[in-house]
Design a protein around this motif. Structure first.
Motif: not given
Length: 182
Positions: A4-7, A22-32, A51-54, A79-84
């Motif tokens: 969620g932060y930085g370079g 048109n080929k991909f649908e990006p989804i970003v999971f961010s900690k913050k 928030k539970n990204i470890a 839950k995040l693992i199951k969603r992915i």
């Protein structure tokens, strides 16, 4: 998946906004919800705060303490693992090597996606934790990106098999400054 932060967040933004939608649908999971969140949303990129990204990065010292502190959060990632796993993405990009434990858990739960890990934070010489990470990387990762030759060298010294795993060094671009500070 990112912090969620930085370079690293800036380069992730560049990557996902450059993808052919048109080929991909990006989804970003961010900690913050960092500075890139609004930029991603404006660019019509799905950005979900999890928030539970470890994560933990091999350090010069205090690795055991770092692991002990991070383990409870790692267990809460179910839950995040199951969603992915349910999303079944074609490719998952882990935006820094501190996410290797999450990648390990995803693999244990049946991840079938191609995996890319971006090495950015290798500020230490190889230690026991880095060598554990390397064993997993050698078995389960499809592509590696390094931000410099230094990260590539440290990964190799830790046991990452660069002869087996395709990889590239991609330097982060320097942003153009429109005004010189006083």
């Amino acid at each position: 998946i990112e912090g969620g932060y930085g370079g690293s967040s800036k380069s992730l933004y560049q990557m996902v906004t450059s993808i052919d939608k048109n080929k991909f649908e990006p989804i970003v999971f961010s900690k913050k919800k960092g500075p890139n969140y609004d930029k991603l949303v404006k660019a019509n990129i799905s950005c979900q705060i999890e928030k539970n990204i470890a994560s933990f990065i091999p350090l010069k010292k205090n690795n055991i303490k770092n692991i002990i502190i991070s383990l409870p959060k790692l267990f809460r990632t179910y839950k995040l693992i199951k969603r992915i796993i349910d999303l079944n993405p074609y490719i998952i990009h882990f935006n820094y090597e501190g996410l290797i434990p999450l990648h390990y858990l995803l693999c244990k739960f049946g991840l079938s996606s191609k995996s890319i890990i971006h090495f950015r934070s290798s500020a230490t010489s190889p230690n026991f934790l880095y060598k554990i990470f390397s064993r997993h990387v050698n078995k389960s990762v499809d592509f590696l990106i390094f931000i410099s030759e230094n990260e590539k060298k440290i990964a190799s010294l830790a046991g990452v098999n660069l002869k087996k795993i395709p990889h590239r060094v991609l330097y982060n671009p320097v942003e153009k400054i429109s005004k010189v500070p006083p």
